[in-house]
Scaffold this motif. Structure first.
Motif, short mmCIF file in Angstrom:
data_model
loop_
_atom_site.label_atom_id
_atom_site.label_comp_id
_atom_site.label_asym_id
_atom_site.label_seq_id
_atom_site.Cartn_x
_atom_site.Cartn_y
_atom_site.Cartn_z
N PHE A 168 0.01 13.39 -2.40
CA PHE A 168 -0.64 12.37 -1.58
C PHE A 168 -0.08 12.31 -0.16
CE2 PHE A 168 -1.72 10.65 -5.81
CZ PHE A 168 -3.09 10.47 -5.63
N GLU A 169 0.94 13.11 0.14
CA GLU A 169 1.57 13.07 1.46
C GLU A 169 0.64 13.50 2.59
OE1 GLU A 169 5.01 15.49 1.09
OE2 GLU A 169 6.15 13.99 -0.03
N SER A 170 -0.42 14.23 2.26
CA SER A 170 -1.33 14.70 3.31
C SER A 170 -2.14 13.56 3.93
CB SER A 170 -2.28 15.76 2.75
OG SER A 170 -3.08 15.23 1.70
N VAL A 171 -2.23 12.42 3.24
CA VAL A 171 -3.03 11.31 3.78
C VAL A 171 -2.27 9.99 3.86
CG1 VAL A 171 -5.26 12.28 3.13
CG2 VAL A 171 -4.02 10.84 1.50
N TYR B 193 -6.24 1.05 -2.86
CA TYR B 193 -6.01 2.41 -3.38
C TYR B 193 -4.80 3.05 -2.71
CZ TYR B 193 -6.98 7.21 -4.80
OH TYR B 193 -6.88 8.47 -5.31
N MET B 194 -4.66 2.87 -1.41
CA MET B 194 -3.50 3.43 -0.70
C MET B 194 -2.20 2.86 -1.25
SD MET B 194 -2.39 3.06 3.31
CE MET B 194 -1.95 1.32 3.06
N LEU B 195 -2.15 1.56 -1.45
CA LEU B 195 -0.93 0.93 -1.97
C LEU B 195 -0.60 1.45 -3.37
CD1 LEU B 195 -1.42 -2.78 -0.84
CD2 LEU B 195 0.07 -1.05 0.19
N GLN B 196 -1.62 1.67 -4.17
CA GLN B 196 -1.39 2.22 -5.50
C GLN B 196 -0.81 3.64 -5.43
OE1 GLN B 196 -4.20 1.50 -8.73
NE2 GLN B 196 -5.48 0.39 -7.28
N CYS B 197 -1.37 4.45 -4.56
CA CYS B 197 -0.87 5.83 -4.41
C CYS B 197 0.56 5.84 -3.87
CB CYS B 197 -1.79 6.63 -3.49
SG CYS B 197 -3.44 6.90 -4.14
N GLN B 198 0.88 4.89 -3.00
CA GLN B 198 2.22 4.83 -2.45
C GLN B 198 3.25 4.38 -3.48
OE1 GLN B 198 1.30 2.36 1.00
NE2 GLN B 198 1.59 4.13 2.36
#
Length: 449
Positions: free
Chosen positions: A261-264, A392-397
């Motif tokens: 997920f580091e690409s975004v 969604y971003m917070l979940q991925c982080q």
């Protein structure tokens, strides 16, 4: 006071030292006393009758691997006589007239079902909060999340409301709550639990099927016991009760905090997560394994490709009133409905390629070690205060290392290794690129000594 070990409880039941009625009454009392945890959304009204029947069957020696042992199921699984909400206010909540295949399997092993536990809407999220019931809270800090989507299960096991619990994992949904609640959380490889592949190994887009069933337990032996019951055959518990964990040395373990997920997104470890990761690696080294950095390079289009496949099924959910959906489900459902078949098929094909590359890179090692989560469990309400994309971003982080394992169809486990100054458990994740659940369970047994 009953022991924490589900295996010890199972053996005490088999010897007649305790009865299923005594045990069931104990756990029902615990559920009643801890309603503030939000773990249960439905409590069975026939649990004591089921326990009495289990005791009678015990006398007749008609027993299964989990005979008389209480447990519960996620509110994503149909259980006969109980409503299924899927955590959504936007759909009907019918009372199930038949068991989900996993429920049927474990009922055959003799479990006493105490009820249904809290999930996020449609099992989508890494928390267990929805618009139907109160959120599932972390037993170590009620202000914080117990994770998701098996959050109610993990909270119930960790708080002693059930001795162990079956979960499901489509992007980390066993490992995330296990890490949040200080449990062993095992995501088996695709097909290891037969009920997961009754309709095949790929989804309608031709992509790898993401969701599998796995155990949540206090220790490796309990996880092995439950996994054997879920499979309907003895293998992992006898393996761990033998000399295998003691003989297991000199594994080539590659470690990395690199995420696809580091690409975004900005992916960074909190002090607590880094401390846990380092402590886990130290324990592995102390067990005479070769622990070294792994050089991994992940596809930059993974985040979008995964999101497309992960949310595609939302467009087919029979919703009564879209306004009653949570922000995440509503937004991603609309996007799924707007994509063409060609776009979906391309995403499915691309995800298969990415999966093959994951396995190719990881296979240079016996085991890949990553942080379990990137921080301590977030506060209740952390994800749902803004847009679906922000959620969604917070979940991925928080969970940057879990979904890639589902995409690769291999096995992974989270193991608690430290406790923060505030008393929160923290874990490490181990991945088996060769889908060796026994190896992962044995490593967990080593690390929990």
């Amino acid at each position: 006071m009953f022991p924490t070990s589900a295996l010890k409880l199972r053996d005490d039941l088999a010897r007649g030292e305790i009865s299923s009625r005594e045990l069931t009454e104990h756990y029902l009392n615990r559920i009643e006393q801890h309603q503030d945890l939000g773990a249960f959304v439905h409590v069975a009204d026939d649990a004591m009758a089921a326990a009495a029947a289990a005791d009678e069957a015990q006398v007749r020696s008609e027993t299964g691997r989990l005979h008389g042992l209480p447990t519960a199921f996620k509110d994503l699984n149909d259980v006969t006589g109980m409503p299924t909400t899927y955590g959504s206010a936007a759909i009907d909540h019918p009372v199930a007239t038949r068991d989900h295949s996993l429920v049927e399997r474990l009922r055959a092993e003799g479990v006493v079902i105490l009820g249904k536990t809290q999930v996020p809407e449609f099992g989508l999220s890494s928390h267990s909060e929805n618009l139907v019931n109160p959120p599932s809270r972390n037993p170590f800090d009620l202000k914080r999340s117990s994770g998701g989507s098996s959050g109610g299960q993990a909270a119930a096991v960790a708080a002693g409301l059930i001795p162990l619990g079956p979960g499901s994992d489509g992007g980390g949904s066993v490992r995330i709550p296990a890490a949040a609640c200080g449990l062993i959380g095992l995501k088996p490889s695709l097909g290891r639990v037969p009920s997961d592949v009754l309709d095949g190994y790929v989804d309608p887009l031709g992509a790898p099927k993401l969701a599998v069933s796995g155990p949540l337990a206090h220790d490796a032996l309990d996880a092995a016991l439950l996994l054997d019951a879920m499979r309907g055959k003895d293998h992992y518990l006898p393996l761990l009760q033998g000399s295998y964990p003691q003989r297991l040395t000199d594994l080539n373990i590659g470690f990395s905090a690199h995420s696809p997920f580091e690409s975004v997104y900005d992916i960074s470890l909190s002090v607590e997560a880094r401390t846990a990761f380092e402590r886990g690696l130290e324990i592995l080294g102390g067990q005479r394994h070769r622990v070294q950095p792994a050089q991994l390079e992940y596809a930059t289009d993974y985040p979008q490709t995964f999101a497309t496949v992960w949310t595609n099924g939302l467009k087919d959910v029979p919703v009564n009133d879209e306004s009653l959906l949570g922000e995440l489900a509503r937004d991603f459902r609309r996007r799924a409905a707007g994509r063409t078949l060609e776009q979906n098929l391309q995403a499915g094909s691309r995800l298969k390629q990415i999966a093959a590359d994951f396995v190719r890179q990881w296979s240079a090692y016996d085991v890949i070690a990553t942080p379990a989560m990137a921080s301590i469990p977030p506060l209740i309400g952390h994800y749902t205060q803004s847009t679906a994309d922000h959620d969604y971003m917070l979940q991925c982080q928080y969970t940057p290392y879990t979904s890639m394992v589902n995409v690769a169809s291999v096995a992974a486990i989270t193991i608690p290794v430290t406790t923060t100054e505030d008393g929160l458990p923290m874990s490490i994740q181990l991945i088996s690129p060769r889908s060796d659940e026994g190896l992962l369970l044995a490593l967990a047994a080593q690390m929990q000594v």
